[in-house]
Enzyme design. Structure first.
Site, PDB file in Angstrom:
ATOM      1  CD  GLU A 125      -2.713  -1.500   0.245  1.00 53.28           C
ATOM      2  OE1 GLU A 125      -2.722  -0.594  -0.762  1.00 53.28           O
ATOM      3  OE2 GLU A 125      -3.296  -2.520   0.142  1.00 53.28           O
ATOM      4  CG  HIS A 151      -0.144   0.172  -4.382  1.00 49.85           C
ATOM      5  ND1 HIS A 151      -1.142  -0.563  -3.967  1.00 49.85           N
ATOM      6  CD2 HIS A 151       0.775  -0.751  -4.821  1.00 49.85           C
ATOM      7  CE1 HIS A 151      -1.102  -2.021  -4.304  1.00 49.85           C
ATOM      8  NE2 HIS A 151       0.272  -2.070  -4.842  1.00 49.85           N
ATOM      9  CE1 TYR A 169       8.894   8.357 -11.494  1.00 50.93           C
ATOM     10  CE2 TYR A 169       7.337   6.907 -12.295  1.00 50.93           C
ATOM     11  CZ  TYR A 169       8.412   7.394 -12.218  1.00 50.93           C
ATOM     12  OH  TYR A 169       9.357   7.333 -13.378  1.00 50.93           O
ATOM     13  CD  GLU A 195      -7.068  -3.953  -0.613  1.00 54.80           C
ATOM     14  OE1 GLU A 195      -5.875  -3.473  -1.122  1.00 54.80           O
ATOM     15  OE2 GLU A 195      -7.254  -4.512   0.065  1.00 54.80           O
TER      16      GLU A 195
END
Length: 346
Positions: free
Chosen positions: A120, A123, A129, A193
């Site tokens: 996580e 992610h 990024y 999820e």
């Protein structure tokens, strides 16, 4: 030398004494003997998928983003998608560390939870990024759950589900307490999820299928691989707790779970309508009604509940990517089929 040996052999763990929850009499620091082989398999598969976002070049994405070859509607989808995921992954990670981990009393399951918490974090790093690479307003993206009503509604819903479990005095050693814990697991593994994230994957992978934003698409493929294992672990954990504690699986709890999933489906449809006021790349908001309902039915079936929507999958290519029909429920088949990241083809 004999005096240095302690009389502690009786503290060696008996496999049959291990339980997923409410097993404080077994030393949780001793990994072996492993009882729940599915948990260990999920851990190994997670480790085989190791990756970092900075390994993926973003040059072509940057070039496309700075050009006039993306429509405003396409940019809207990307920005709102990043706005949801950027903090949703943190919510999941926090729930693992602050709510789930302390109440799971099995070391091999905890081993996977530690791996998942790391993923996580990776992610969340991914969305930073992407923002940095494209020169986006990072504060706006990461604060979207306070600025976009459809995103806030989903996150507020998740926080409702986890509120009681975060209470320092919360316990799972009663039927009611363990039922509340299972609802938390449903909220994060099945809904967040398994429904919210999968809908978001469709949006971004649709760009990738048309050779647009390919760096972002590759990162989402890696995240999808991780999240598929997260989902399967969560389902196995829920079913394992049910198997060991059948008294909690009452008609009332089952109906509560169905109602939670219905609410989640409605929230995700509202979010899709916000992302897609007009169609792009062959996507329309109306298609997400069918898709979200379709995957909600699949999730219900995998925890032993009946489907309620009976809609068809409008995105069959997603089933080709991660074939939902071939996901094996450990408690039905005792078989887990995964491929290592290095051997997967897309």
């Amino acid at each position: 030398m004999q005096a240095d040996i302690l009389d502690g052999k009786q503290k060696r763990v008996n496999l049959n004494s291990k339980r997923l929850v409410n097993c404080n009499q077994v030393d949780v620091n001793q990994l072996v003997p492993i009882k729940y082989k599915w948990a260990w398999e999920h851990y190994l598969n997670g480790c085989a998928n190791n990756w970092l976002p900075t390994e993926i070049p973003m040059g072509k994405d940057i070039e496309l983003w700075k050009s006039d070859r993306l429509s405003e509607d396409e940019r809207r989808v990307i920005l709102l998608n990043l706005g949801f995921f950027s903090t949703a992954e943190s919510l999941v990670g926090n729930n693992i560390v602050l709510a789930i981990f302390k109440h799971v009393t099995n070391p091999e399951a905890r081993q996977y939870l530690l791996r998942q918490a790391f993923e996580e974090a990776v992610h969340t790093h991914t969305f930073l990024y992407i923002c940095e690479s494209l020169g986006l307003d990072e504060k706006e993206i990461f604060n979207a759950y306070n600025e976009r009503a459809a995103i806030k509604a989903k996150d507020d819903f998740q926080m409702e589900i986890t509120g009681k479990v975060l209470d320092p005095n919360f316990r799972t050693d009663s039927v009611e307490g363990l039922q509340e814990f299972v609802k938390n697991l449903v909220g994060y593994y099945i809904i967040m999820e398994g429904i919210f994230f999968y809908s978001g994957f469709v949006m971004i992978l649709s760009f990738h299928r048309q050779n647009k934003m390919i760096g972002i698409g590759e990162q989402y493929q890696y995240i999808l691989r991780d999240e598929t294992i997260h989902l399967n672990f969560g389902i196995d954990l829920i079913n394992g707790i049910k198997e060991e504690n059948p008294e909690i699986w009452t008609p009332e709890l089952q109906q509560e779970i169905v109602e939670l999933i219905k609410r989640a489906v409605d929230l995700e449809i509202e979010y899709a309508q916000d992302c897609l006021p007009r169609g792009i790349l062959g996507l329309r908001a109306s298609m997400f009604i069918d898709y979200v309902q379709h995957i909600a039915d699949r999730r219900l079936e995998r925890i032993g509940l009946k489907p309620i929507y009976h809609t068809k999958n409008p995105f069959p290519w997603m089933s080709e990517t991660i074939d939902l029909n071939k996901e094996k429920n450990f408690f039905e088949t005792r078989v887990i089929e995964y491929q290592h990241a290095a051997s997967l083809t897309w």
